[in-house]
Motif scaffolding. Structure first.
Motif, PDB file in Angstrom:
ATOM      1  N   CYS A 259       0.833  -1.210   0.000  1.00  0.00           N
ATOM      2  CA  CYS A 259       0.000   0.000   0.000  1.00  0.00           C
ATOM      3  C   CYS A 259       0.868   1.261   0.000  1.00  0.00           C
ATOM      4  O   CYS A 259       0.385   2.339  -0.301  1.00  0.00           O
TER       5      CYS A 259
ATOM      6  N   GLU B 181      -0.253   3.147  -8.692  1.00  0.00           N
ATOM      7  CA  GLU B 181      -1.592   2.554  -8.591  1.00  0.00           C
ATOM      8  C   GLU B 181      -1.912   1.680  -9.798  1.00  0.00           C
ATOM      9  O   GLU B 181      -2.502   0.606  -9.652  1.00  0.00           O
ATOM     10  N   ASP B 182      -1.516   2.132 -10.987  1.00  0.00           N
ATOM     11  CA  ASP B 182      -1.764   1.351 -12.196  1.00  0.00           C
ATOM     12  C   ASP B 182      -0.982   0.037 -12.164  1.00  0.00           C
ATOM     13  O   ASP B 182      -1.515  -1.020 -12.503  1.00  0.00           O
TER      14      ASP B 182
ATOM     15  N   LYS C 202       0.036  -1.468  -9.482  1.00  0.00           N
ATOM     16  CA  LYS C 202      -0.556  -2.283  -8.403  1.00  0.00           C
ATOM     17  C   LYS C 202      -1.804  -3.011  -8.893  1.00  0.00           C
ATOM     18  O   LYS C 202      -2.025  -4.175  -8.552  1.00  0.00           O
ATOM     19  N   GLU C 203      -2.610  -2.363  -9.718  1.00  0.00           N
ATOM     20  CA  GLU C 203      -3.799  -3.014 -10.283  1.00  0.00           C
ATOM     21  C   GLU C 203      -3.398  -4.210 -11.140  1.00  0.00           C
ATOM     22  O   GLU C 203      -4.020  -5.275 -11.058  1.00  0.00           O
TER      23      GLU C 203
ATOM     24  N   ASP D 247      -2.149  -6.988  -8.786  1.00  0.00           N
ATOM     25  CA  ASP D 247      -3.257  -7.659  -8.102  1.00  0.00           C
ATOM     26  C   ASP D 247      -3.977  -8.618  -9.046  1.00  0.00           C
ATOM     27  O   ASP D 247      -4.321  -9.745  -8.668  1.00  0.00           O
ATOM     28  N   HIS D 248      -4.206  -8.186 -10.269  1.00  0.00           N
ATOM     29  CA  HIS D 248      -4.886  -9.028 -11.266  1.00  0.00           C
ATOM     30  C   HIS D 248      -4.062 -10.284 -11.559  1.00  0.00           C
ATOM     31  O   HIS D 248      -4.598 -11.394 -11.569  1.00  0.00           O
TER      32      HIS D 248
END
Length: 76
Positions: free
Chosen positions: A4, A41-42, A44-45, A48-49
């Protein structure tokens, strides 16, 4: 590791894990230094995917590689 928190170390970790899970052959094209922390953030997305899936079709792998390339291009 707390993903985070925006940091170069976390970005390096996520990129390493993405390339490992996708068995990317040309990992030199996806180096942590190619990414700006503003894109955290991009990235991290995407991370996560990738981490929540066990298998990927060739088209999914291509789409992920393209998205990483788009993030890379926007930071160079």
């Amino acid at each position: 590791m707390n993903l985070c928190e925006k940091s170069a170390e976390n970005m390096e970790y996520m990129i390493k894990k993405i390339t490992e899970k996708l068995n990317m052959i040309n990992i030199s094209a996806v180096q942590p230094t190619h990414f700006n922390v503003n894109m955290y953030e991009d990235l991290k997305e995407i991370y996560d995917h990738v981490m929540k899936k066990n298998t990927f079709s060739p088209s999914e792998m291509q789409a992920i590689a393209e998205e990483l390339g788009n993030l890379r291009k926007s930071t160079l």
